[in-house]
Write an enzyme that holds these catalytic residues in place. Structure first.
Site, short mmCIF file in Angstrom:
data_model
loop_
_atom_site.label_atom_id
_atom_site.label_comp_id
_atom_site.label_asym_id
_atom_site.label_seq_id
_atom_site.Cartn_x
_atom_site.Cartn_y
_atom_site.Cartn_z
N CYS A 1 1.79 -13.91 3.96
CA CYS A 1 2.53 -13.76 5.22
C CYS A 1 2.27 -14.98 6.11
O CYS A 1 1.12 -15.42 6.24
CB CYS A 1 2.08 -12.48 5.94
SG CYS A 1 2.87 -12.30 7.54
N GLU B 1 -7.30 -9.52 3.05
CA GLU B 1 -6.89 -10.60 3.97
C GLU B 1 -8.11 -11.34 4.49
O GLU B 1 -8.15 -12.57 4.53
CB GLU B 1 -6.09 -10.00 5.14
CG GLU B 1 -5.71 -11.04 6.19
CD GLU B 1 -5.21 -10.42 7.48
OE1 GLU B 1 -4.47 -9.43 7.43
OE2 GLU B 1 -5.58 -10.95 8.55
N HIS C 1 0.84 -1.21 0.00
CA HIS C 1 0.00 0.00 0.00
C HIS C 1 0.87 1.25 0.00
O HIS C 1 0.85 2.04 0.95
CB HIS C 1 -0.92 0.01 1.23
CG HIS C 1 -2.05 -0.94 1.12
ND1 HIS C 1 -2.76 -1.40 2.20
CD2 HIS C 1 -2.60 -1.54 0.04
CE1 HIS C 1 -3.69 -2.24 1.80
NE2 HIS C 1 -3.60 -2.35 0.49
N HIS D 1 -11.73 -6.22 3.37
CA HIS D 1 -10.26 -6.27 3.31
C HIS D 1 -9.82 -7.57 2.65
O HIS D 1 -10.35 -8.64 2.94
CB HIS D 1 -9.69 -6.17 4.73
CG HIS D 1 -8.22 -5.92 4.75
ND1 HIS D 1 -7.29 -6.92 4.53
CD2 HIS D 1 -7.50 -4.79 4.92
CE1 HIS D 1 -6.07 -6.41 4.58
NE2 HIS D 1 -6.18 -5.12 4.82
S1 SF4 Z 1 0.48 -10.10 9.33
FE1 SF4 Z 1 0.38 -8.32 7.97
S2 SF4 Z 1 1.24 -6.66 9.24
FE2 SF4 Z 1 1.87 -8.59 10.20
S3 SF4 Z 1 3.90 -9.06 9.35
FE3 SF4 Z 1 2.34 -10.13 8.11
S4 SF4 Z 1 1.92 -8.71 6.41
FE4 SF4 Z 1 2.92 -7.52 8.01
#
Ligand code: SF4
Length: 288
Positions: free
Chosen positions: A94, A124, A40, A122
């Protein structure tokens, strides 16, 4: 004039990893696409695009050798579609988000209803919902708990970037209505660490620059936190927005940056301030 950096600032682990994986794929000579922007931050998206990593908005538009799944993750159908099309997948989900996806699948397999504390639109959250095997819900306010169906067997998780206090308030409301819910605090520490560091920084300086995208919610939150402690706080996207007049009467200036702000933008801000200050030493180092 002294220049202080927040103890923790800039790219979080998950986004840094996603950028590295995409750049590795590019170096391997592949045409690289991402589904939605990888980060972002408009300047970093432009840099990646110039390098050959292009963001596409829809699955239909995808083509080329490789698609990077960004740190937010994606629904299982996205992976299936890409596999059917013979597209190479670089999964940069992630690991913290992947854990939420596993929880969604495992808990709903056991008969629980997933309740995500977060924002319904969102990416995610949309991705995690794809792993739920039965009706699942997304709530943003404790008042919404009353609207959950009576026969819900809640397994509660959080969007990784929600405020932890908000999550705990929601859990309290759920516990008050449903007996024995399963609760997993999946809030990521990256957001909290940057906010705590911003508070420490803002309480020691006369002015703060918060570096990051104007559309980035975590960057805006950092600016709010700093402004509450140091009214001379400015959110800037690039060093070009720094004016020499801003530094009048400032003895200590602080710098922090959102979790989607790349190192090179922070370094440009530091270099500009050092020039304005007449080459002063950094007071502390970034501990990322
Ligand atoms: S969960 Fe989201 S904010 Fe946390 S490290 Fe992973 S990408 Fe970054």
């Amino acid at each position: 004039m002294d220049i202080l950096l927040a103890d923790v600032l800039g790219l979080c682990f998950g986004v840094r990893r996603a950028i590295t994986l995409a750049e590795d794929a590019l170096r391997a000579g592949q045409a690289v696409y991402t589904l939605g922007p990888l980060v972002h931050n408009p300047q970093e998206v432009a840099r990646l695009s110039d390098a050959g990593i292009r963001a596409l908005e829809t699955l239909e538009a995808l083509s080329g050798d490789t698609v990077v799944i960004r740190a937010h993750g994606a629904r299982p159908e996205v992976f299936e579609h890409l596999q059917q099309e013979g597209i190479t997948i670089v999964d940069a989900t992630c690991p913290f988000v992947a854990k939420s996806q596993r929880l969604a699948r495992n808990l709903t397999d056991q008969g629980y209803n997933l309740v995500i504390v977060g924002h319904p639109g969102h990416p995610e959250v949309q991705g995690i919902l794809g792993y739920a095997q039965n009706p699942a819900y997304v709530i943003t306010d404790p008042i919404e708990v009353a609207a959950l169906p009576r026969d819900t067997i809640p397994a509660v998780i959080a969007q990784t970037t929600v405020n932890e206090h908000t999550f705990l308030d929601m859990v309290e409301a759920i516990v008050a209505r449903f007996p024995h819910p399963q609760v997993y605090n999946t809030v990521c520490s990256a957001t909290r660490e940057r906010q705590d560091a911003a508070r420490r920084l803002a309480s020691q300086v006369d002015a703060v620059y918060v570096v990051g995208g104007r559309e980035s919610s975590n960057t805006n939150r950092l600016a709010e936190i700093c402004r509450a402690l140091c009214p001379a706080t400015r959110l800037i996207e690039t060093a070009a927005e720094i004016a020499a007049d801003d530094m009048q009467g400032v003895e200590r200036v602080g710098i922090t940056a959102g979790a989607s702000t790349p190192d090179w933008l922070i370094e440009q801000v530091v270099a500009t301030l050092r020039t304005l200050a007449g080459e002063v030493p950094l007071v502390n180092k970034n501990e990322r």
